[in-house]
Design an enzyme around this catalytic site. Structure first.
Site: not given
Ligand code: UD1
Length: 430
Positions: A22-23, A126, A131, A409, A317, A134
């Site tokens: 999925k990811n 979720c 999340r 999902r 995950d 920035d």
């Molecule tokens: C992706 C995965 C999700 C997995 C996660 C971490 C998909 C569709 N989803 O989510 O299943 O749990 O990686 O392996 O691939 N963060 C910030 N600012 C930002 C963006 C992220 O502070 O602008 C923080 C998030 O809150 C979190 C951390 O960075 O604490 C990691 O998040 P991120 O790797 O971005 O997760 P996703 O890409 O949303």
């Protein structure tokens, strides 16, 4: 609303075909917006998140056709989907569509790179932490975009002549922000170097697909990714890599219930750290020509401590599922969550099955119990929901999991895959 009914106690024996990830599928689908040519993706899992993204891409003007003929992989199926965005008809991704799934925010990268502007609602997904976005904003700003947040929307505009290559180092590893920056930089003028990039296999898969489309990306899978901008991308055909989270989930299910299962069509290299933790808990795991074989015949489940980390660390995950496994271990284990600050909502639901878990900050202490007992439980997010299913498989009696839309999902045909291995799992409608 549907619920999943599980009668626990059976060992798992047989073959489980592993679906496409999925990811990986989600960012690959989004990458199709970068070209007016056709991107064909094979091995796309049939999931609610994929269907939702099909709607979102359609809203931007993508013409999407799903192969009627399903591709057979042992007893599992995957789909081949063709995406063609000849013209982008709308650069706005509205709240109604984006709020259901965080990854849909990622359309901001291709829209901005190709059309010079994007207006994308702040995301949902979720409820496992705040999340924020920035990091996306910083990276796109570094590529020359002007960004404003207005009325719940991120409005991004590229400079005249398009985005400009840059050197940008993320202060924190983000999978999504790495995907988006990489996609946006493919069409930027000049060279972009991303530092502290996510190294997840899904980032590598996206880079492979973008390169097949004509991008010039090197270093994906390491912390430094270099992208030499090109003026346009073409279509390509790409196969989505196997789902490492689904792989790890079923491996943990077998480690918990006992049995002998071949996880077909997957690759141990995608999740070495997690497999090592499962091995240490007492299961035997071997790579075969067609996948990974997981065996546990009798013997205690040993306590194992894990800390979640970005790849190649233990995946967040799989944290909830591993906690399910540890709930039945013969001792005390600790699980520390470092990625999301609010990802322990499964703790109180596992406790309903008899697990003994206490939380202190970001660390859960799990005192293994000999027996879990079935109970009604509620799924709180995607990965937490499947931890309840696998705990239910190892519990005595009946477990009823409600709010199963979370499961739909991310887990393709879960009941069928488990039932074929001897589990009693069924979907019941109310
Ligand atoms: C992706 C995965 C999700 C997995 C996660 C971490 C998909 C569709 N989803 O989510 O299943 O749990 O990686 O392996 O691939 N963060 C910030 N600012 C930002 C963006 C992220 O502070 O602008 C923080 C998030 O809150 C979190 C951390 O960075 O604490 C990691 O998040 P991120 O790797 O971005 O997760 P996703 O890409 O949303």
């Amino acid at each position: 609303m549907d619920r999943i009914r599980i009668v626990g106690g059976n060992a798992l024996n047989g073959i489980i075909p592993i679906s496409g990830a999925k990811n990986a599928a989600l960012p690959l689908m989004i990458a199709s917006l970068l070209t007016d040519d056709t991107l064909t993706l094979e091995n796309v899992p049939h999931l609610a998140d994929v269907e939702q993204l099909i709607r979102i891409l359609g809203n931007h003007g993508a013409d999407i056709s799903v192969n009627g003929r399903r591709e057979r992989q042992s007893e599992g199926y995957s789909r081949t989907i063709h995406f063609t965005s000849r013209t982008i008809v709308d650069t706005t991704a509205p709240y109604e569509l984006v709020s259901r799934m965080r990854a849909s925010f990622w359309v901001i990268g291709p829209l901005l790179a190709r059309e010079g502007r994007a207006r994308v609602s702040l995301p949902g997904g979720c409820a496992i932490g705040t999340r924020p976005v920035d990091l996306f904003i910083e990276a796109l700003t570094a590529l020359g975009a002007k960004i404003e947040i207005d009325g719940g929307y991120v409005e991004a505009t590229a400079p005249k002549g398009g985005l400009i290559g840059t050197h940008y180092t993320f202060p924190k590893v983000s999978v999504g922000a790495t995907h988006v920056t990489m996609m946006a930089a493919t069409l930027a003028r000049g060279v972009t170097v991303i530092g502290n990039a996510a190294q997840e296999p899904e980032v590598q898969d996206l880079a492979r697909c973008l390169n097949a489309m004509g991008a010039k990306i090197s270093g994906a899978g390491t912390p430094t990714i270099t992208i030499e901008g090109v003026s346009q991308l073409s279509g390509a055909r790409h196969r989505v890599l196997p789902d490492r989270i689904e792989t790890g989930t079923y491996a943990m299910a077998v480690a918990m219930t006992g049995g002998d299962v071949l996880l077909e069509g997957t690759d141990a290299a995608l999740l070495e750290t997690a497999l090592e933790a499962i091995r240490r808990s007492g299961a035997e795991i071997t790579s075969t020509e067609s996948g990974i074989r997981v065996v546990r015949n009798g013997g205690d489940i040993k306590p194992v401590d894990v800390v979640t980390d970005p790849f190649p660390g233990f995946p967040t995950d799989l944290q909830a599922q591993f906690m399910g496994l540890m709930a039945k271990s013969s001792g005390v284990s600790h699980i520390t969550e470092t990625i999301f600050e609010n990802r322990f909502m499964h703790v109180q639901e596992l406790a309903r099955l008899g697990a003994k878990i206490s939380l202190s900050g970001q660390t859960a202490k799990i005192e293994g119990v000999e027996r879990l007992r079935g109970a009604p439980v509620m799924a709180t997010d995607l990965r937490a929901s499947v931890s309840l299913v696998i705990a239910g498989l190892a519990a005595e009696g009946e477990t009823l999991v409600s709010r199963v839309y979370h499961l739909d999902r991310g887990f393709e045909r879960l009941e069928e895959k488990l039932t074929r291995c001897g589990a009693i799992v069924e979907r019941v409608s109310e």
